[in-house]
Write an enzyme that holds these catalytic residues in place. Sequence first.
Site, short mmCIF file in Angstrom:
data_model
loop_
_atom_site.label_atom_id
_atom_site.label_comp_id
_atom_site.label_asym_id
_atom_site.label_seq_id
_atom_site.Cartn_x
_atom_site.Cartn_y
_atom_site.Cartn_z
N LYS A 131 -3.05 5.79 -3.99
CA LYS A 131 -4.16 6.71 -3.71
C LYS A 131 -4.00 8.02 -4.47
O LYS A 131 -2.90 8.55 -4.62
CB LYS A 131 -4.25 6.98 -2.21
CG LYS A 131 -4.26 5.72 -1.35
CD LYS A 131 -4.23 6.03 0.13
CE LYS A 131 -3.88 4.80 0.93
NZ LYS A 131 -2.46 4.42 0.85
N ASP B 280 0.84 -1.20 0.00
CA ASP B 280 0.00 0.00 0.00
C ASP B 280 0.87 1.25 0.00
O ASP B 280 1.75 1.42 0.86
CB ASP B 280 -0.90 0.00 1.24
CG ASP B 280 -1.78 1.24 1.34
OD1 ASP B 280 -2.93 1.18 0.92
OD2 ASP B 280 -1.27 2.27 1.83
N HIS C 270 -7.97 9.55 -1.71
CA HIS C 270 -7.28 9.60 -0.41
C HIS C 270 -8.10 10.36 0.63
O HIS C 270 -8.20 9.93 1.78
CB HIS C 270 -5.91 10.26 -0.61
CG HIS C 270 -4.91 9.86 0.41
ND1 HIS C 270 -3.55 9.84 0.16
CD2 HIS C 270 -5.03 9.45 1.70
CE1 HIS C 270 -2.90 9.43 1.23
NE2 HIS C 270 -3.78 9.21 2.18
N TYR D 74 2.60 10.11 -0.47
CA TYR D 74 3.73 9.61 0.31
C TYR D 74 5.06 9.95 -0.34
O TYR D 74 6.11 9.89 0.32
CB TYR D 74 3.65 8.10 0.48
CG TYR D 74 2.43 7.58 1.22
CD1 TYR D 74 1.52 8.43 1.85
CD2 TYR D 74 2.19 6.21 1.28
CE1 TYR D 74 0.42 7.94 2.50
CE2 TYR D 74 1.08 5.70 1.94
CZ TYR D 74 0.18 6.57 2.54
OH TYR D 74 -0.91 6.07 3.18
#
Length: 287
Positions: free
Chosen positions: A78, A48, A111, A53
């Site tokens: 996401k 994931d 997200h 990120y």
Amino acid sequence: MNKLTDTFVLSNGVKVPCIGYGTYLTPDGEVAKNSVMEALKVGYRHVDTAFAYGNESAVGEGIKASGVKREDIFVTTKHWVIMRGFEKATEAIDISLKNLGLDYLDLYLIHWPCVEKVSPDWKEINAGTWKAFEDAYKAGKIRAIGVSNFQKKHYDALAEMCEIKPMVNQIEFHPGYTQPEAVKYSQEQGMLVQAFSPLGCGAVLNDETLKGIAAKYNKSVAQICLRFVLQSGLNVLTKSVTPSRILENTQIFDFELAAEDMATINAMPELGFTGWLPENAPADALV
């Protein structure tokens, strides 16, 4: 769930490995690449990540370098808030595919929902984003589509305007913060609930109640938390960059929490909650 390779089945029949290896706050570059390789080496088959990120490329490199067949790995990423709306979301999907070096995604999530204080047209904005998801799903770029951090009002507004309903809702869930209403409603709508931050960002690890339960089973507090999530019927996402803990987090299938211990954990007071909900999340999650 009796082993690491056990799966949940989504509403469209796609199977999701019961434990996912999360990469939130994992630094880009060699750290992310090597930690993903290590996770796949010890048996994880669910990875994931997210555009936000900043490590999609390194995650993709780790997947490629692992030697595990692509079709044997379930990859989630996401969509981020700066790419809301149909046209930008369509572009965002291709960006993430390129970053990861993949031909398709197994799961793609919104997200954070757009909310009213960001725009009076928040419902239409979320629907436009979702339309891009639906098109990519129909085109075979994504095997399953879902949402993250959605509460009832956001889901209901989207469901009124969408053709394909979300298959997943990824939310914060851990001892001390279980969101029973959100979990129940999501499951009633046919969504698999994924639990992020199952250790409460580390806040739960020193809790005396959990320490006592861990001693009873001769397990770590982290292992108790992860087992609690699975026995609650949720898909758990766990994260570490330390090889020994990456392995330890998979060793939760040789015991089962008794009903009284599940009840004790469910009754815990609030602990470890990030404070992030759609209307009060960090500013960069809203705009």
